[in-house]
Structure formats: structure tokens, C-alpha cells
Design an enzyme around this catalytic site. Structure first.
Site, PDB file in Angstrom:
ATOM      1  CG  HIS A  32      -2.192  -0.852   0.811  1.00  0.00           C
ATOM      2  ND1 HIS A  32      -2.317  -2.162   1.180  1.00  0.00           N
ATOM      3  CD2 HIS A  32      -3.281  -0.564   0.044  1.00  0.00           C
ATOM      4  CE1 HIS A  32      -3.453  -2.635   0.689  1.00  0.00           C
ATOM      5  NE2 HIS A  32      -4.055  -1.695  -0.002  1.00  0.00           N
ATOM      6  NE  ARG A  82      -6.328   1.249  -1.940  1.00  0.00           N
ATOM      7  CZ  ARG A  82      -5.881   1.443  -3.179  1.00  0.00           C
ATOM      8  NH1 ARG A  82      -5.725   2.658  -3.649  1.00  0.00           N
ATOM      9  NH2 ARG A  82      -5.580   0.402  -3.938  1.00  0.00           N
ATOM     10  NE  ARG A  85     -11.238  -0.549  -0.056  1.00  0.00           N
ATOM     11  CZ  ARG A  85     -10.014  -0.893  -0.437  1.00  0.00           C
ATOM     12  NH1 ARG A  85      -9.836  -1.682  -1.481  1.00  0.00           N
ATOM     13  NH2 ARG A  85      -8.961  -0.433   0.198  1.00  0.00           N
ATOM     14  CD  GLU A 109     -10.372  -6.862  -2.415  1.00  0.00           C
ATOM     15  OE1 GLU A 109      -9.371  -6.268  -2.829  1.00  0.00           O
ATOM     16  OE2 GLU A 109     -11.047  -6.447  -1.470  1.00  0.00           O
ATOM     17  CG  ASN A 158      -3.750  -3.841  -6.365  1.00  0.00           C
ATOM     18  OD1 ASN A 158      -3.476  -3.856  -7.546  1.00  0.00           O
ATOM     19  ND2 ASN A 158      -4.071  -2.735  -5.718  1.00  0.00           N
ATOM     20  CG  ASP A 159      -5.968  -7.723  -1.854  1.00  0.00           C
ATOM     21  OD1 ASP A 159      -4.895  -8.076  -1.341  1.00  0.00           O
ATOM     22  OD2 ASP A 159      -6.604  -6.735  -1.469  1.00  0.00           O
ATOM     23  NE  ARG A 165      -1.488  -5.527  -1.918  1.00  0.00           N
ATOM     24  CZ  ARG A 165      -2.656  -4.899  -2.014  1.00  0.00           C
ATOM     25  NH1 ARG A 165      -3.786  -5.588  -1.949  1.00  0.00           N
ATOM     26  NH2 ARG A 165      -2.735  -3.615  -2.192  1.00  0.00           N
ATOM     27  CB  CYS A 169     -10.709  -0.194  -8.472  1.00  0.00           C
ATOM     28  SG  CYS A 169     -10.957  -1.441  -7.205  1.00  0.00           S
TER      29      CYS A 169
HETATM   30  C1  PEP Z   1      -7.000  -4.374  -4.843  1.00  0.00           C
HETATM   31  O1  PEP Z   1      -6.810  -5.298  -4.053  1.00  0.00           O
HETATM   32  O2  PEP Z   1      -6.766  -4.451  -6.068  1.00  0.00           O
HETATM   33  C2  PEP Z   1      -7.507  -3.077  -4.358  1.00  0.00           C
HETATM   34  C3  PEP Z   1      -7.827  -2.116  -5.194  1.00  0.00           C
HETATM   35  O3  PEP Z   1      -7.584  -2.907  -3.017  1.00  0.00           O
HETATM   36  P1  PEP Z   1      -6.311  -2.589  -2.084  1.00  0.00           P
HETATM   37  O4  PEP Z   1      -5.129  -2.351  -2.964  1.00  0.00           O
HETATM   38  O5  PEP Z   1      -6.657  -1.410  -1.269  1.00  0.00           O
HETATM   39  O6  PEP Z   1      -6.193  -3.839  -1.283  1.00  0.00           O
HETATM   40 MG    MG Z   2      -7.682  -5.157  -2.088  1.00  0.00          MG
END
Ligand code: PEP
Ligand code: MG
Length: 753
Positions: free
Chosen positions: A361, A468, A504, A602, A625-626, A636, A673
Site C-alpha cells: 500500500h 480507500r 469503500r 479480489e 492487487n489482491d 504482495r 480498480c
Molecule cells: C485491490 O486489491 O486491487 C484493491 C484495489 O484494493 P487494495 O489495494 O486497497 O487492497
Molecule cells: Mg484489495
């Protein structure tokens, strides 16, 4: 053997430079296996040879001079095979080479083990014996294990040494290699940030006023003495006198010249109190560490504990750097999102985090703030970097410390090119985001920090695709109340009105802990995270949902998004709570309306339940991402496995297609996203899949718009079909790279994330 192994590794880890580290290795290993000679050869990748870097038994003058070209001799053989070579009679081997310059006698027994890190052979650890000797299995595995454990320490010491003396291998390695976190180039001055009461992380920093530093230090020591005496008094009734004597030993240490006098000396030699304390405590603890007696060895942790206590008191005066120079490059072992947010916006030039990876993050936040970032530099000697001038290359993941003028010139040129490209992109600023065959693709913004709202992305986006909410929770001392939250959300909703804003609900846990709500878990990413916490604490969830609903009264541009959904029951429960919050507010006289509600896809489980989820909600937002992390089972944040984290993996593409097609059956809108949406090359594939919208950080908007305005949906579909025939992410990347190049958009590949 295990004890010896631990002891050697500990000593090597504590060594201040490469020479000292290698010296410890050869002396200790020779003794441990009772050999005649122990040497270390390190690979010089530029000159393509192996250099004798340390020896116990051969001529000391040969160190640094004897160089064996690649593939020559037994050392070359160990490197080629990347496995141990154990020979009772080395001279009879066809690859044996007699090296006169080392003062070599006719050694017969030979055991060489490779030192390997990240699949690269960094060198060879070798023991020799005059008489014939086949080293026993236990000895081979001892050296083998030791070499594996030492690889990291050797590269660390090598890197630290380079930083200070630049005299190790030639030509000197001038940059530290990490991983790209956020693209761009930054030139600036390092400010080291570190967690409170972490003595090892304290950087060296010049003492501005030594007398003042001394006074602060003595006050902190006096406070620790007070604390210990108070504990000792409290324990008088419950602890026998002999155990309480331990406190006397600690109090004596706190009064000793070796602790006080040495720290004060270091302050007057130029280091600030915390840095001087770290040096003294480390020196002191090392003496105990090196002792064979396990009781005395344990005293090292007492010394470190005392050091931490003193530091805690010192830090009550100084908690953060306070002042940030212009062009600050924030550096830390683990830079947190909060530390990033603390730097005044205009001062922050770049971020370097020794741990973490491109999808942490903190890297996402850096991209959102459009500052270059480099992640996962395990060799970075963080506490020696404060105040240094550095160049940060966010494209290649490199950090240059005190760079040579030629490097500086090259990077100034690159920074100018970036500005040039940006000007070109800006020309499309007011044009709609649509393909050459007329398909509109709304581009939304990912945001979460109030200060981000002033970025240019805010004007160019068609709304917010992901707000977020956890970041405002992270920069506080306790959970924010309903009215504070209403103000926060209202500001975002108003800024973008009438454009839609997707808020979110809280997604804490994983790598976003709250300082005032600690959760101790061994697998945080598989643990108590996102909606799981919200549902287990309905009071937190309800407060947040009420605040979000109240914030949109009169605007009604809100969309609500639920993170980390893995069971339909979670959606059912959350919908009930949202309905309850809505009804309560109506009863209280607020004119709230029910927003459109979506879930994030995700977690792989959600991919396979897109149908049942679609029946319950209004839209889907894919968190790549997740999703990538959970599909590939790659943390990650973990720099060890960052190379195999790839959102262009064929499995990720197939999952995305399944989501998009599944949602279409129910006529539900699907957006992406995750960071993938902001990658111009990946955006082409998402377009080919039929994704309805893309949401990304402000820095990527114009790049993605450029590529979408240059391509047709049908060409994107063709490229997707070609990508689906590939077996590897690397092939897909090459395919997309060539396609962009053909379209004259090659510059975007470098400028992508
Ligand atoms: C994701 O997981 O792609 C996402 C947008 O949420 P975050 O990166 O905040 O976990
Ligand atoms: Mg996520």
C-alpha cells in the site's frame, strides 16, 4: 554444529563491513571444521572473475589480488555447478589449478560450496587440507547451510562497505537494486524514518548542539534509572532478593562509563544522542554475543533492552524528523503510509522502503501522490543514509547514493524527458476517453487522502472509482467518530459532484494495521481483514456507514463498495446492516437514500460466485492487487517473491474474463480498480475483455487515456486473444510491448508503473 552456525551467523550479521564479515567467516569456519585453510572468493560480475577476498591459511597479501577468470579451476567448477564439490585428492582432478601467488602448498583435500542469493552465485566458500581428506557429510551440510545463511549478510556488508569506502570489488557497485514501486525519477536528500523504540533502526544524524544532546541523553538515562527502581520496589514483596539483584546489575550498567562515557564521547564526535546510543549499545551487546557461555550470551539482550528503554525516553522529545528539506527522499526499513502522509506535500520527492514490494500500500500511495518509489532493497544500509544525496530511479528500482556527476547528468536528462512526455499527454486532457471505434471507457480516480484531491487527476477523471477509507483511520490515535467521518466523506463527494464517488468501507488488516487497534496474526493477509473485521465489529461498520450515508444527503452521487468478500453471507449481513443504518437515519430525520452497492472481487472464491453475488448487488469492482496475490499465492508485500507476483499471469487474465462474462449475464457493471487498470499495456487487455470502467491513481490517467484513444476495441480484442495463447506473463508483456511500440506509444512502456 547448530550452535556454532548460529554464533557465526550472528557475528557476521553484526559486522560493520565486508572485510570484517569475511574475516569472521574464514577464521570461524576453519576452526569449526578443523581445516588447514579457509578462503572466500567473491564473484566480480563486471570483470567476470572470482576474487580471493579473505583467507585464513593462504598468504594475506594475495587477498584482493588473486583473480580466477570464470570457468577456471575448481572455484570455477563450483560456480558452474552451483553445488558443493568435495574432493579427497583435488590435484588429480582435471580442473585443478595450482595458484602460485596465494602461497599455495600442495593441498589435497578440497571442499568448495557456492554462496548463492536469488539464484546468483555470489562466490565460493572453500576449505582445504594438506592430507587427503574427504569432508564428512555433516561438514558439507554445515558449510552449505552456512553459505546459504551468509549470502544476505555478505551482500549487505558489501553494500554498506561500498557506501562508506567504495573500495571493495572493482569497479565499485554504485547503486542499490530494489524493485520499482512508483515510476519516475527523483533527486533529493534522504530523511530516514523509523519506528519508535527500534534501536537498530535509528540512523546516524549530525548532532546540531552536542551539549544539548548530552543533556537529553543523561535525562533519558536518569528516567530509566527511576523506572527500574520503581519496578524493583514494586517487586520487593514478590521476588526473592537474588532475582532482584538483576536490577542492581542493570542499574550498575546505567551508571557505567562504558555506557555513559562512550555515548557522550560519540555525541561529541558528531553523532546525535540516539545514534550515539545505538552505536554504544551495539558495541557492548556484541561483546556478550561473542561469548561461548550461554548465560553471558543472554546478557546481550539485557543490554539491548536497556538501550531501547533509554531510546524510548529520548524519543519522547524527538518522534519524527520535524523538518523536511526541499526534495526529501523518505527512506526506511519499512516506510509506512502514515510516515509518507506526514511529509508536507511540496517537500516529498521520493520514497525508498527497504522492505515491501510494488503492490504494497505504501507503493500504491506513492503512485497516487505521483512520487517515484523504490521498494525491497534488502541490502540498503538504511541507518547510514540520513542526509545523503540520492537519485532514485522508480522505473528500474535503483537507488544511487552520492552519485557520480555523469550519472547525475544522465538522470537530469531522464527527468526532463519525463516532463516532455507529460506535456504531450496533457494535450489529450480535455478530450473524451474513447477508442478509435467510438467505445467510451470512463476513467475514474483511486484516492483516499484528502491532500490527493488537489492533484490534476481529480479534474480529468469522471469520478472516484475507489475511495480507500482506511487511510484517514490510520493517521489518527483512535477510531474517528461519526461526525468527523461525515466531514471527510462530504469533502470528497462535494469535490467530485455531480460525478459518482465510490466509497469503500473499511479495509484494515493485511498491511494496513491501525496503531490503536493492533491485531497479532501470523498470516495477516489471510486473516482478519476488510469486511471480516467490519462484520465482527458492527459498531465500527454502522458508524462508518451512517457517516457515509449522511455525507451524501442532497448530493446523491455515492456508490458504496464492500472489500474482501469471500462468502455470500458476508454480503447478506452487510446489506442488512446498511439497511439498518439507513432506516435509523430516516427515523432520526435525515433525508438519506439508499446508494448503489457493489462488492470487490479480489478473492478467488468470489470469482467463482460472481453469479450469486451479482444477484445481490448493483456493480462489481475487481481488485486485481489482491486477486493476483491470492490466485498466485504470492504475498504482495514480500520482496523475496516479488518477481513472481504478476497481474499479467495467464491465470489472472482467465479469472478476469470469467468475472466480466459472469457479470454480463446479470447486466451488472464491472470495473477494475486494482493497479492493473493504471498500466497502459494491461488496460488494452481489459478493454478487450469488455470491462466497463477503469479506476486508477491520478498519475496514470493521461497515460491510459492516450493508449485507449489510440486503439480500437476490435484490435484490443485481437490482442487479448493473442495474449490468451501465451503460457507466460513475460510473453504477454512482450506482446503488448511490441503492440504499443507499433502504435508509436513505446514511451508509455517506460513511463508505466
Ligand atoms: C485491490 O486489491 O486491487 C484493491 C484495489 O484494493 P487494495 O489495494 O486497497 O487492497
Ligand atoms: Mg484489495
Amino acid at each position: 554444529m547448530l550452535d556454532t552456525l548460529h554464533r557465526i551467523v550472528k557475528e557476521v550479521n553484526a559486522a560493520s563491513d565486508l572485510e570484517q564479515a569475511l574475516g569472521i567467516i574464514v577464521t570461524q569456519v576453519r576452526r569449526a571444521v578443523d581445516a588447514d585453510v579457509c578462503s572466500v572468493y567473491l564473484t566480480d560480475f563486471e570483470r567476470r572473475d572470482h576474487v580471493l577476498m579473505a583467507t585464513e591459511g593462504l598468504l594475506p597479501e594475495a587477498v584482493g589480488k588473486v583473480r580466477l577468470p570464470y570457468h577456471r579451476g575448481l572455484i570455477g567448477l563450483v560456480c558452474e555447478r552451483a553445488e558443493p564439490v568435495n574432493l579427497a585428492d583435488a590435484p588429480s582432478h582435471s580442473r585443478y589449478l595450482f595458484i602460485h601467488e596465494t602461497g599455495e602448498r600442495h593441498y589435497t583435500g578440497f571442499l568448495g560450496v557456492p554462496i548463492i542469493q536469488n539464484r546468483r552465485v555470489l562466490g565460493v566458500l572453500v576449505v582445504r587440507q594438506i592430507e587427503r581428506r574427504s569432508f564428512a557429510d555433516g561438514e558439507v551440510t554445515f558449510l552449505f547451510t552456512l553459505a546459504a545463511r551468509l549470502a544476505g549478510a555478505i551482500t549487505h556488508a558489501q553494500a554498506s562497505g561500498n557506501l562508506i569506502t567504495r573500495s571493495d570489488l572493482s569497479p565499485p557497485k554504485r547503486f542499490f537494486q530494489g524493485r520499482p514501486g512508483s515510476s519516475g525519477v527523483a533527486l533529493g536528500t534522504v530523511v530516514v524514518v523509523y519506528p519508535p523504540a527500534d534501536l537498530e533502526a535509528v540512523p546516524d544524524r549530525p548532532a546540531q548542539d552536542p551539549a544539548r544532546e548530552e543533556e537529553d541523553f543523561r535525562t533519558a538515562v536518569a528516567a530509566v534509572v527511576q523506572d527500574l527502581m520503581a519496578i524493583q520496589d514494586r517487586l520487593e514483596a514478590s521476588l526473592p532478593a537474588e532475582d532482584r539483584a538483576l536490577f542492581d546489575a542493570w542499574l550498575m550498567m546505567l551508571d557505567s562509563d562504558s555506557l555513559i562515557g562512550n555515548t557522550v564521547k560519540r555525541i561529541y564526535a558528531g553523532n546525535w544522542a540516539s545514534g550515539a546510543l545505538r552505536e554504544t549499545i551495539e558495541g557492548h551487546a556484541k561483546v556478550f554475543d561473542a561469548m561461548e557461555d550461554s548465560y553471558l550470551c543472554e546478557r546481550a539482550s539485557d543490554v539491548r533492552d536497556l538501550g531501547r528503554r533509554i531510546l524510548m525516553h529520548l524519543q519522547q522529545k524527538v518522534t519524527s524528523p520535524g523538518e523536511y528539506p526541499e526534495n526529501t527522499v523518505l527512506v526506511g526499513d519499512e516506510v509506512s503510509a502514515m510516515q509518507l502522509a506526514e511529509v508536507p506535500r511540496g517537500c516529498l520527492a521520493g520514497v525508498v522502503s527497504a522492505s515491501g514490494a510494488g503492490f504494497s500500500h505504501v507503493a500504491i500511495l506513492a503512485r497516487a501522490m505521483e512520487v517515484p518509489a523504490v521498494m525491497g532493497l534488502s541490502n540498503l544500509p538504511v541507518n547510514r543514509m540520513d542526509g545523503r544525496f540520492v537519485i532514485l530511479d522508480g522505473y528500474l528500482g535503483r537507488v544511487y547514493v552520492s552519485p557520480a556527476p555523469s550519472v547525475l547528468e544522465e538522470y537530469r536528462r531522464l527527468a526532463n524527458e519525463d516532463r516532455e512526455l507529460y506535456r504531450e499527454l496533457e494535450a489529450d486532457k480535455d478530450l473524451p476517453c474513447e477508442t478509435t471505434d467510438g467505445v467510451r471507457v470512463p476513467l475514474y480516480l483511486n484516492t483516499g487522502l484528502i491532500s490527493e484531491l488537489s492533484t490534476h487527476g481529480a479534474e480529468q477523471s469522471e469520478g472516484v472509482g475507489l475511495y480507500r477509507t482506511e487511510l484517514p483511520f490510520m493517521v489518527r490515535d483512535s477510531f474517528p467518530g461519526e461526525s468527523v467521518q461525515v466531514m471527510n466523506y462530504r469533502r470528497v463527494l462535494e469535490t467530485f459532484y455531480p460525478r459518482p464517488v465510490t466509497i469503500r468501507t473499511l479495509d484494515i488488516g493485511g498491511d494496513k494495521p491501525l496503531p490503536y487497534f493492533p491485531v497479532v496474526e501470523s498470516n495477516p493477509f489471510l486473516g482478519w481483514r476488510g469486511i471480516r473485521i467490519s462484520l465482527d465489529h458492527p459498531e465500527i461498520f454502522l458508524t462508518q456507514v451512517r457517516a457515509i450515508l449522511r455525507a451524501t444527503v442532497g448530493l446523491n452521487n455515492l456508490r458504496l463498495l464492500l472489500p474482501m468478500v469471500s462468502h455470500v453471507q458476508e454480503v447478506d449481513d452487510a446489506l442488512l446492516l446498511i439497511q439498518r443504518a439507513h432506516d435509523e437515519l430516516i427515523e432520526e430525520g435525515h433525508e438519506v437514500s439508499m446508494p448503489r452497492i457493489g462488492v470487490m472481487i479480489e478473492v478467488p472464491a468470489a470469482v467463482y460466485q460472481v453469479d450469486v453475488l451479482s444477484r445481490r448487488i448493483d456493480f462489481l469492482s475487481v481488485g486485481t492487487n489482491d486477486l493476483t496475490q491470492y490466485l498466485l499465492a504470492v504475498d504482495r508485500n514480500n520482496s523475496y517473491v516479488a518477481d513472481i507476483y504478476d497481474d499479467l499471469h495467464p491465470a489472472v487474465l482467465r479469472a478476469l474474463i470469467q468475472i466480466v462474462n459472469g457479470a454480463k449475464v446479470f447486466q451488472k457493471e464491472v470495473g477494475v480498480c486494482g493497479e492493473m487498470a493504471g498500466d497502459p499495456a494491461a488496460a488494452v487487455l481489459l478493454l478487450g475483455m469488455g470491462v466497463d470502467s477503469l479506476s486508477m491513481n491520478g498519475g496514470s490517467l493521461l497515460r491510459v487515456k492516450w493508449v485507449i484513444r489510440s486503439i480500437s476495441r476490435s484490435r484490443a480484442r485481437e490482442l487479448l486473444q493473442a495474449a490468451l495463447r501465451c503460457e507466460r506473463a513475460s510473453e504477454i508483456k512482450a506482446l503488448l510491448g511490441n503492440a504499443l511500440e507499433e502504435m508509436g506509444l513505446g514511451g508509455l512502456m517506460r513511463a508505466g508503473r
